[in-house]
Enzyme design. Structure first.
Site, short mmCIF file in Angstrom:
data_model
loop_
_atom_site.label_atom_id
_atom_site.label_comp_id
_atom_site.label_asym_id
_atom_site.label_seq_id
_atom_site.Cartn_x
_atom_site.Cartn_y
_atom_site.Cartn_z
CE LYS A 155 40.92 62.76 -20.18
NZ LYS A 155 41.65 61.60 -20.68
CE1 TYR A 191 44.68 62.94 -28.77
CE2 TYR A 191 43.28 62.65 -30.70
CZ TYR A 191 43.48 62.56 -29.34
OH TYR A 191 42.47 62.10 -28.55
CE1 TYR A 198 45.03 61.53 -24.84
CE2 TYR A 198 43.42 59.96 -25.68
CZ TYR A 198 43.82 61.27 -25.46
OH TYR A 198 43.03 62.29 -25.88
#
Ligand SMILES: *Cc1c(COP(=O)(O)O)cnc(C)c1O
Length: 310
Positions: free
Chosen positions: A27, A241, A267
């Site tokens: 990010k 998730y 992830y």
């Protein structure tokens, strides 16, 4: 590492877990562009959103602190059945240390709508607030990964390697959209494969292609990509998730114990599990070069102690 996988392609890791801000991650590249836009707009504060153990929120809190801006973050209770410490340790602890104001919302909330609305009401109340979407995934944030594609091409040229494949975990889509846009802009020939951590393949292909096209347009380029050309593997999501599978945990231990590199359970562990499975299945020809983009996330390992212990 190649020995443990029974041979296969040449494997490199692009260490975006070392981007520098408060334990790093992907990010940060997006925030470089988003924070510039926020500062240009005269913002005093940024508002964003993510799941409880969001790496994006933690990096946004860090980037805002560094830029002298406030940070409000809405956290969605997206993952059921976790220990109460899930909401206090890992990234949540770091959000607090970094000075972000966080607020928990129920799973299923339209989080981007809620965060956009919060930014609007703060601005109406006299504090100029800038909205950053979940994962920093819009045509501004994805520019960070267009630039990463360029950086990667330069580093690979220096090493005299392909690459033939670029593999990484895909969620809010900005990373893959930016990499694909960058490859298209550079005329690169590498295949960019995203291992989905949430959505089924076809939905993820559409979301990535749409954002790649908006990013290309934002960069002033005429090229476009089709959803059918986006490579997504949704075979490693597991139950959903934020829920690691046996393959996720094995991938985390494998890279830790052979290379001393930490993946995460949400992830990069799923992304690397996808790569390991394809290498074991002999899907990459001997002599091919694969670059795994390590998108970070190890700060959330502490919120998964029960899954990893023993
Ligand atoms: C956000 C994130 C991803 C996914 O990137 P997107 O741009 O949201 O698709 C992958 N790995 C980690 C560790 C992340 O925090």
């Amino acid at each position: 590492m190649r020995g443990a996988l029974g041979g296969g392609p040449r494997l490199f890791i692009k260490r975006d877990d070392c981007t520098g801000l408060a334990t790093g991650g992907n990010k940060t590249r997006k925030l470089e562009f988003l924070l510039a836009d926020a500062i240009g707009a005269g913002a005093e504060l940024v508002v964003t959103q993510g799941a409880v153990q969001s790496n994006h929120v933690r990096q946004t809190a860090a980037a805002a602190a560094k830029a002298g801006l406030g940070c409000v973050a809405l956290l969605e209770r997206r993952v059921d059945g976790r220990d109460p410490s899930y909401e206090t340790t890992g990234n949540v602890l770091l959000d607090d240390v970094l000075g972000a104001r966080v607020e928990f919302l129920p799973g299923g909330t339209d989080m981007n709508a809620a965060a956009r609305e919060r930014a609007r009401s703060l601005t109406d109340g006299g504090t100029r607030a800038y909205f950053i979407p979940g994962g920093g995934s819009n045509e501004i944030g994805a520019l960070g990964y267009m630039r990463c594609a360029d950086e990667l091409a330069g580093q690979c040229a220096e090493l005299g390697i392909g690459p033939d494949w670029v593999v990484h975990a895909t969620g809010s889509a900005g990373t893959q959209a930016g990499l694909v846009a960058g490859m298209v802009a550079l005329g690169g020939r590498a295949h960019v494969l995203g291992a989905s951590v949430r959505h089924p393949r076809e939905l993820q292909q559409e979301v990535v292609a749409d954002l790649a096209n908006r990013t290309l347009a934002h960069a002033g380029l005429g090229e476009r990509v089709a959803a059918g050309d986006i490579l997504v593997d949704d075979g490693f999501v597991g139950p959903g998730y934020g829920v690691p599978t046996a393959a996720t945990l094995e991938a985390i231990r494998l890279l830790a114990r052979h290379e001393g590199v930490l993946l995460d359970p949400v992830y990069s562990g799923k992304g690397f599990a996808c790569l390991v499975s394809r290498i074991r299945a002999g899907e990459f020809p001997e002599g091919d070069t694969v670059v795994f983009v390590h998108t970070g996330g190890a700060a959330s390992l502490f919120a998964y102690e029960a899954d990893l212990a023993g």
